[in-house]
Design a protein around this motif. Structure first.
Motif, PDB file in Angstrom:
ATOM      1  N   PRO A  17       0.797  -1.230   0.000  1.00  0.00           N
ATOM      2  CA  PRO A  17       0.000   0.000   0.000  1.00  0.00           C
ATOM      3  C   PRO A  17       0.831   1.282   0.000  1.00  0.00           C
ATOM      4  N   GLN A  18       1.958   1.281   0.690  1.00  0.00           N
ATOM      5  CA  GLN A  18       2.783   2.497   0.745  1.00  0.00           C
ATOM      6  C   GLN A  18       3.387   2.815  -0.613  1.00  0.00           C
ATOM      7  N   GLU A  19       3.682   1.804  -1.400  1.00  0.00           N
ATOM      8  CA  GLU A  19       4.241   2.014  -2.736  1.00  0.00           C
ATOM      9  C   GLU A  19       3.143   2.332  -3.748  1.00  0.00           C
ATOM     10  N   VAL A  20       2.087   1.526  -3.748  1.00  0.00           N
ATOM     11  CA  VAL A  20       1.029   1.675  -4.753  1.00  0.00           C
ATOM     12  C   VAL A  20       0.205   2.943  -4.516  1.00  0.00           C
ATOM     13  N   PHE A  21      -0.227   3.150  -3.283  1.00  0.00           N
ATOM     14  CA  PHE A  21      -1.073   4.299  -2.961  1.00  0.00           C
ATOM     15  C   PHE A  21      -0.250   5.432  -2.342  1.00  0.00           C
ATOM     16  N   ALA A  22       0.885   5.719  -2.948  1.00  0.00           N
ATOM     17  CA  ALA A  22       1.787   6.769  -2.458  1.00  0.00           C
ATOM     18  C   ALA A  22       1.111   8.141  -2.584  1.00  0.00           C
ATOM     19  N   PRO A  23       1.424   9.066  -1.675  1.00  0.00           N
ATOM     20  CA  PRO A  23       0.778  10.382  -1.666  1.00  0.00           C
ATOM     21  C   PRO A  23       0.959  11.192  -2.949  1.00  0.00           C
ATOM     22  N   HIS A  24       2.029  10.955  -3.698  1.00  0.00           N
ATOM     23  CA  HIS A  24       2.251  11.735  -4.919  1.00  0.00           C
ATOM     24  C   HIS A  24       1.409  11.244  -6.096  1.00  0.00           C
ATOM     25  N   ARG A  25       0.721  10.129  -5.936  1.00  0.00           N
ATOM     26  CA  ARG A  25      -0.105   9.598  -7.027  1.00  0.00           C
ATOM     27  C   ARG A  25      -1.518  10.194  -6.964  1.00  0.00           C
ATOM     28  N   HIS A  26      -2.098  10.336  -8.130  1.00  0.00           N
ATOM     29  CA  HIS A  26      -3.469  10.816  -8.211  1.00  0.00           C
ATOM     30  C   HIS A  26      -4.422   9.711  -8.656  1.00  0.00           C
ATOM     31  N   GLN A  27      -3.876   8.688  -9.306  1.00  0.00           N
ATOM     32  CA  GLN A  27      -4.725   7.598  -9.795  1.00  0.00           C
ATOM     33  C   GLN A  27      -3.946   6.287  -9.751  1.00  0.00           C
TER      34      GLN A  27
END
Length: 82
Positions: A17-27
């Motif tokens: 989750p920390q890699e996939v849903f990283a804060p810099h991602r929007h989608q």
């Protein structure tokens, strides 16, 4: 434009989750395995992925089945939904 993440989730261990849903991602776009159990769908993995996304600040905005064993899920960051 930010980097878009995509991947395949066959078990919850496949999801970081920390890699996939990283804060810099929007989608984020994920293909999540759905399995049949006694002619019904076991959506436990899908529910766990959605819960993980929600905890990381992402919401499921679109989904579509792919073949009979995958659910394509598109998640957008909460702050991008306004």
């Amino acid at each position: 434009m930010t980097e878009q993440a995509s991947g395949v989730v066959e078990s919850l261990e496949d999801l970081d989750p920390q890699e996939v849903f990283a804060p810099h991602r929007h989608q984020v776009i994920l293909a999540v395995r759905i399995t049949r159990v006694f002619n019904t769908l076991d959506l436990g993995l899908v529910a766990a992925v959605i819960d993980t996304a929600n905890e990381a600040g992402f919401e499921l905005v679109r989904e579509q089945t792919f073949r009979e064993e995958w659910l394509l899920c598109v998640f957008d960051a909460f702050d991008d939904l306004d």
